[in-house]
Design an enzyme around this catalytic site. Structure first.
Site, PDB file in Angstrom:
ATOM      1  CG  HIS A 298      27.508  36.154  37.876  1.00 63.89           C
ATOM      2  ND1 HIS A 298      26.970  34.971  38.300  1.00 63.89           N
ATOM      3  CD2 HIS A 298      28.715  36.265  38.505  1.00 63.89           C
ATOM      4  CE1 HIS A 298      27.804  34.384  39.158  1.00 63.89           C
ATOM      5  NE2 HIS A 298      28.866  35.139  39.290  1.00 63.89           N
ATOM      6  CG  ASP A 349      29.933  31.327  40.986  1.00 67.10           C
ATOM      7  OD1 ASP A 349      31.114  31.457  41.325  1.00 67.10           O
ATOM      8  OD2 ASP A 349      29.135  32.282  40.984  1.00 67.10           O
TER       9      ASP A 349
HETATM   10 ZN    ZN Z   1      32.496  33.514  40.347  1.00 64.91          ZN
END
Ligand code: ZN
Length: 485
Positions: A298, A349
């Site tokens: 991220h 994810d």
């Molecule tokens: Zn993750």
């Protein structure tokens, strides 16, 4: 006299290699599933030919960040649960599923996620695995039982897997323990490292390559190119600093990859500043924990100054744009990372979608919406072909391979024959020339354009169908009925 195993030559209309699509070539691989050469079709000799008509061949994509079991959540969190829904309210819904899965359920859910990856041209996955214990928080007799179920699922689908084993200690700085996290927790680094070592032993290739002088399992673990381990301290929130130092130090000594969630949410950054007086990147950088083996997943809520110091360490970022938009996380400042020479890989994810074409284009599109500009990530060359598409496709291939320590990422001699094809007559890309085909694929292709997927020279998807597709879906449908009824 022993038979000499025959080489296979895959002959397609176009093959993507060294940054361009080239006609008239064959991709030749040996019996071990390694590319031996890319040669003109006219120069083929006695290889067994497999003709892929109306197809372009591209290197398999690498999904650098996955939580496979979260595939069970799809479609079940798209409603409001409080005055202001967010990542944190979504997480409670996710935990309600995570606390209920049996080992067999973990296998079935993982197989479903990996099947969908394979159908989309993904040939290797970095699985950020944090479900360790039984639902009551007690370790199974084999503390790696669930990790092994995930690895088995990847093997049965035919994907390569980096099992990034998660270290998880606490709910957060000054936070009460959360009973729904008990399946994740190994409260001391010694236990974590012992279990990591046990897992590495179990995935070790039976034929460790010569030249690997180190004798311990972790050094050997990288010798298997179908399954290997890495470390994944969950986040600065969940793992305190002394534990972090031990785990990352251990990984670095053994040349293992380290992945860690970093700066996904503003609350995580402010809690880190409260605890350590430093932001997550400043903390890791000043402690010497960042290196070219490190991937920050991220890395959204960061300053330009932090990006510049992050870049000095050679560390990478893994962006997960479809999840980040689904959870309202924010926009990865990929333009700043690019400007500073930080490489970005991509991950699906939470599996709200599994489509690395979509991840690739969203990395760029989020920036367009934010900056009211076009081709934000395209300024690195003056070439007229789409350098934006080339950059994004590198994120999905070469950078993904580097991030998880996988052997693929490009079609060249010595690399594994991991690739996918697209149907040149698929309606989403029909009419493209070889110069604009990559941009058509990255920006416009439907996942349905992917027709064949080959890993290590072996087909796992043919004509858009996976070999074990029906059984995987049937088992997953049963699991979902049981879980949610
Ligand atoms: Zn993750």
């Amino acid at each position: 006299m022993a038979n000499v195993p025959q080489e296979i030559a895959f002959v397609a209309d176009l093959i993507y290699s060294a940054g361009e699509f080239r006609p008239g070539l064959a991709l030749v691989c040996d019996a071990e599933g390694r590319v031996t050469s890319l040669v003109s079709v006219d120069h083929l000799t006695n290889q067994k030919r497999i003709r892929l008509a109306n197809r372009a061949v591209l290197p398999g994509m690498l999904n650098a960040h996955s939580h496979a079991f979260q595939r069970v959540l799809r479609g079940r969190t798209e409603y409001r649960t409080s005055d202001r829904d967010s990542f944190w309210t979504w997480r409670e819904l996710m935990y309600s599923a995570a606390t209920r899965l049996s080992p067999e359920d973990v296998y079935d859910a993982s197989r479903m996620a990996f099947l969908e990856m394979a159908l989309g041209g993904i040939t290797a996955v970095g699985e950020f695995h944090y479900l360790h214990h039984a639902p009551d928080g007690k370790p199974y007799d084999d503390p790696n039982l669930l990790a092994k179920e995930v690895i088995r699922a990847a093997g049965d689908v035919g994907l390569r897997i980096a099992l990034l084993r998660v270290a998880y200690v606490r709910s957060g700085f000054k936070a009460e323990p959360n009973p729904r996290q008990t399946r994740f927790i190994e409260s001391d680094a010694e236990t974590y490292l012992k279990n990591l070592d046990g897992l590495a032993t179990s995935v070790r290739s039976p034929t460790v390559r010569e030249g690997n002088s180190r004798n311990d399992a972790l050094a050997d673990a990288r010798a298997s190119d179908t399954a290997w381990v890495g470390v994944a301290p969950h986040s600065v929130r969940a793992v305190p600093l002394d534990y972090l130092r031990e785990v990352i130090g251990y990984a670095n000594e053994r040349d293992l990859k380290t992945h860690m969630h970093l700066a996904e949410q503003p609350a995580e950054v402010s809690a880190c500043v409260e605890e350590y007086g430093r932001t997550p990147i400043a903390l890791l950088e000043s402690e010497g924990l960042l290196s070219d083996r490190f991937t920050a997943v991220h890395a959204i809520h960061v300053t330009p100054k932090a990006i510049a110091s992050f870049a000095q360490t050679g560390a990478m970022v893994c962006a997960c744009p479809t999840t980040e938009r689904n959870l309202g996380d924010g926009v990865v400042p990929a333009d700043e990372y690019l400007r500073n020479g930080v490489e970005i890989s991509l991950g699906t994810d939470s599996h709200a979608q599994i489509d690395l074409f979509e991840e690739s284009r969203e990395l760029e599109y989020h920036l367009r919406l934010q900056k009211l500009e076009r081709a934000v990530l395209g300024a690195r060359t003056s070439s007229s072909a789409s350098d934006t598409a080339a950059y994004l496709f590198d994120c999905a291939t070469i950078n993904g391979a580097r991030s998880i320590g996988a052997p693929g990422g490009a079609l060249e001699a010595g690399k594994p024959a991991d690739f996918f094809t697209v149907d040149l007559n698929d309606p989403t890309i029909a009419g493209a020339s070889s110069d604009d085909l990559l941009a058509s694929i990255v920006f416009s292709a439907s996942r349905a354009a992917v027709r064949e997927v080959v890993v290590g020279g072996k087909p796992i998807v043919s004509e858009g169908q996976h070999l074990i597709q029906e059984e995987v879906i049937e088992r997953f449908n049963e699991l979902q009925k049981r879980l949610w009824s």
